[in-house]
Write an enzyme that holds these catalytic residues in place. Structure first.
Site, mmCIF file in Angstrom:
data_model
loop_
_atom_site.group_PDB
_atom_site.id
_atom_site.type_symbol
_atom_site.label_atom_id
_atom_site.label_comp_id
_atom_site.label_asym_id
_atom_site.label_seq_id
_atom_site.Cartn_x
_atom_site.Cartn_y
_atom_site.Cartn_z
ATOM 1 N N SER A 39 0.833 -1.207 0.000
ATOM 2 C CA SER A 39 0.000 0.000 0.000
ATOM 3 C C SER A 39 0.868 1.257 0.000
ATOM 4 O O SER A 39 0.628 2.192 -0.779
ATOM 5 C CB SER A 39 -0.916 0.024 1.234
ATOM 6 O OG SER A 39 -1.749 -1.109 1.245
ATOM 7 N N GLN A 67 0.556 -8.907 -6.432
ATOM 8 C CA GLN A 67 0.110 -10.295 -6.626
ATOM 9 C C GLN A 67 1.047 -11.072 -7.546
ATOM 10 O O GLN A 67 1.022 -12.301 -7.568
ATOM 11 C CB GLN A 67 -1.311 -10.330 -7.217
ATOM 12 C CG GLN A 67 -2.392 -9.901 -6.245
ATOM 13 C CD GLN A 67 -2.598 -10.895 -5.093
ATOM 14 O OE1 GLN A 67 -2.403 -12.105 -5.235
ATOM 15 N NE2 GLN A 67 -2.988 -10.387 -3.941
ATOM 16 N N CYS A 122 -9.785 -6.699 1.958
ATOM 17 C CA CYS A 122 -10.051 -5.348 2.439
ATOM 18 C C CYS A 122 -11.530 -5.014 2.344
ATOM 19 O O CYS A 122 -12.044 -4.218 3.108
ATOM 20 C CB CYS A 122 -9.276 -4.332 1.622
ATOM 21 S SG CYS A 122 -7.689 -4.931 1.113
HETATM 22 C C1 LIG Z 1 -2.173 -7.018 -0.855
HETATM 23 C C2 LIG Z 1 -2.159 -6.047 -1.975
HETATM 24 C C3 LIG Z 1 -1.749 -4.718 -1.777
HETATM 25 C C4 LIG Z 1 -1.427 -4.174 -0.417
HETATM 26 O O1 LIG Z 1 -0.221 -4.681 0.093
HETATM 27 P P1 LIG Z 1 0.073 -4.524 1.666
HETATM 28 O O2 LIG Z 1 1.489 -4.978 1.812
HETATM 29 O O3 LIG Z 1 -0.878 -5.445 2.344
HETATM 30 O O4 LIG Z 1 -0.113 -3.100 2.005
HETATM 31 C C5 LIG Z 1 -1.714 -3.877 -2.869
HETATM 32 N N1 LIG Z 1 -2.037 -4.319 -4.102
HETATM 33 C C6 LIG Z 1 -2.424 -5.589 -4.327
HETATM 34 C C7 LIG Z 1 -2.747 -6.013 -5.722
HETATM 35 C C8 LIG Z 1 -2.497 -6.498 -3.275
HETATM 36 O O5 LIG Z 1 -2.892 -7.739 -3.520
#
Ligand SMILES: *Cc1c(COP(=O)(O)O)cnc(C)c1O
Length: 396
Positions: free
Chosen positions: A71, A179, A324
């Site tokens: 994030s 991902q 989320c």
């Molecule tokens: C999990 C995820 C995030 C956020 O990552 P965090 O390390 O949990 O903040 C952002 N983009 C995608 C596509 C995600 O799957």
């Protein structure tokens, strides 16, 4: 027995990653900014980890900034490009309707600050094309941000072609590869990527640590102010144990990409085959260009939450939409973007497999899901109406 099928939400840490972290809690615990030898040992470890991570994605160590996760990396990439654009009076940003909220909400905040955002629609199976991007690039476009692979429906976008279009137009290109990292190959040079986000906990590393890659020459904007860590671009004492865990996890995942991809996609296809046999069910996303572990289905007349809870009772950890948004009753913005009607977009089941899942587990998931769907439908007034022909099936 528990079956964990929510690897897109987070993964179990590998033993290798845990072991890589341990010495940095109580042996090599110095602050890398300290000049004494305890600090310098930590600084050396950090230096080494940065080089190893850079190698995994084909960049140089100087192009790596450690962040608190995916994030933060997304936020910093987008804000940096926006501020650079603003200085040249370029305030147009291109993205897609199916991005993670870390991207979409950052863009919304920029929109309130006077930026113009174009969100590209996706096809019915969840893809954007480089041609679509090209068609909306304008002289005042300062950034294109398109995710590498989608967290809900697993669609893998044509990143290299989109990157090429951006290069040709002189527009910065960022990709949220959270991902993809550790699951699909990444080569930032070859794929024409200017900025990229990744997060360790999606590839068996620790939570709370990630990377923002930014190509040499790109000026990053601070979003955390303070000390001069990370070349002055991200203040805060470095989380060395987490960085060490991330480096070990990424190296391990990248070394096993081919092997895992074959193994996990076979499980995925077995699961898709089995779930497709449930009447009035539909796969979201595509059978081509799909993340190895991602399965996402809608079942007519079924509400996501009740399905999840009953599967949980049967020992299965799954998800509906993204982690989320589950817990909220909003329909998935990704499924809506595919053109699924509201009542269907509420009721999706995401199963995300990893290298520890087995064919027996997949068979159990298929059986359990079929039972739960059948049970819920028998109790549902909507389903009786459908069966009585009083309303039409949306999913044929
Ligand atoms: C999990 C995820 C995030 C956020 O990552 P965090 O390390 O949990 O903040 C952002 N983009 C995608 C596509 C995600 O799957």
């Amino acid at each position: 027995m528990r079956i964990y099928a929510d690897n897109a939400a987070t993964t179990k840490m590998s033993k290798a990653a845990i072991n890589a972290m341990l010495p940095y809690f109580d042996e090599i615990y110095g602050n890398p900014s300290s000049l004494h030898s305890d600090g310098q040992r930590a600084a050396e470890a950090l230096f080494g980890a940065r080089e190893r991570i850079a190698k995994c994605i084909g960049c140089s160590a100087k192009e790596i900034t450690f962040t608190s996760g995916g994030s933060e990396a997304d936020n910093q990439a987008i804000v940096s490009a926006a501020r650079a654009g603003e200085r040249k009076n370029k305030k147009h940003i291109i993205s897609t309707a199916i991005e993670h909220h870390a991207v979409l909400h950052t863009l919304e905040s920029l929109e309130k600050q006077g930026f113009e955002i174009t969100l590209l629609p996706v096809s019915g199976d969840g893809f954007v094309t480089a041609e679509q991007v090209k068609a909306v690039i304008r002289p005042d476009t300062c950034l294109v941000t398109v995710m590498y692979a989608n967290n809900e429906i697993g669609t893998v976008q044509p990143i290299e072609e989109i990157g090429r279009v951006c290069r040709e137009s002189g527009v910065l290109f960022h990709t949220d590869a959270v991902q993809a990292a550790g699951h699909l190959k990444i080569d930032v040079e070859k794929q024409n990527i200017d900025m990229l986000s990744l997060s360790a906990h999606k590839f068996h590393g620790p939570k709370g640590i990630g990377v923002l890659y930014s190509k040499k020459g790109i000026r990053l904007e601070n979003i955390i102010y303070g000390g001069g860590q990370e070349r002055g671009k991200r203040a805060g004492t470095e989380n060395i144990p987490a960085v060490m865990g991330m480096a070990a996890a990424l190296e391990d995942a990248c070394a096993k990409i081919d092997e895992n991809s074959v193994k996990i996609s076979a499980l995925r296809d077995r699961l898709i085959d089995g779930l497709s046999k449930i009447p009035h069910s539909v796969l979201n996303g595509s059978s081509e260009n799909r993340l190895p572990g991602n399965v996402n289905f809608c079942f007519e007349g079924i509400e996501g939450e009740s399905l999840l809870l009953l599967l949980d009772d049967k020992g299965i950890s799954a998800s509906s939409g993204s982690a989320c948004t589950s817990g909220s009753l909003d329909p998935s913005h990704v499924l809506l973007a595919l053109g699924r009607p509201h009542e269907i977009a509420h009721g999706s089941l995401r199963l995300s497999l990893g290298d520890e899942n087995t064919a027996d587990e997949v068979d159990y998931i298929i059986k359990a899901t079929a039972e739960v769907v059948d049970y819920l439908r028998k109790m549902s007034p909507v389903w009786s109406d459908l069966e009585a022909g009083k309303r039409d099936f949306i999913i044929k």
